[in-house]
Design an enzyme around this catalytic site. Structure first.
Site: not given
Length: 153
Positions: A43-45, A48
């Site tokens: 999710v973070c990837s 960003m």
């Protein structure tokens, strides 16, 4: 979590292994703080990478994007290079989570930042904030709406 109208706490964090960013030195520019749990998580990837693709819209609002997590400056460097990111990732690494705690978005149980967004106006006040569920990418619409409302002031 800090709310609209509150002064954004100042900080100095590593953006690269040998360069630091000081929030107060960005006064006169809108600043987007994107706190996220961890480099390399799916999710973070996605989040960003989405923000990387949205940079031109942020810059139209004279806004600088800063990603923040408790990962080290070296981890950020590798993650940023692997995703071809064109904005700074700041290491809230040591003392761990100090800046996240100032903004009220540190998860003591997990030992990482919560997924939270802040738009800081040119005077250093929080214009908008949002806490997203950890497993959900909050997207960019809220950020863009907040920047648009600053433009109308």
């Amino acid at each position: 979590m800090l709310k609209k109208g509150e002064r954004a706490p100042d900080f100095t964090l590593y953006a690269t292994p040998d360069q630091k960013i000081v929030l107060s030195e960005l006064k006169g520019k809108n600043v987007i703080l994107a706190f996220y749990p961890a480099d390399w998580s799916p999710v973070c990837s996605d989040q960003m990478v989405l923000y990387n693709e949205t940079l031109k819209y942020f810059s139209k609002h004279d806004a600088m994007l800063l990603g923040i997590s408790v990962d080290s400056k070296w981890c950020h460097l590798a993650f940023s290079q692997s995703r071809n990111l064109h904005f700074p990732l700041l290491a809230d690494f040591e003392p761990k989570g100090e800046v996240s705690k100032k903004y009220g978005v540190y998860d003591d149980e997990e030992g990482e930042c919560k997924r939270a967004l802040f738009v800081i106006d040119k005077e250093g006040r929080i214009a908008w904030s949002y806490l997203s569920p950890t497993a959900i990418n909050p997207g960019a619409d809220g950020i863009l709406d907040a920047l648009e409302s600053l433009k109308k002031k």
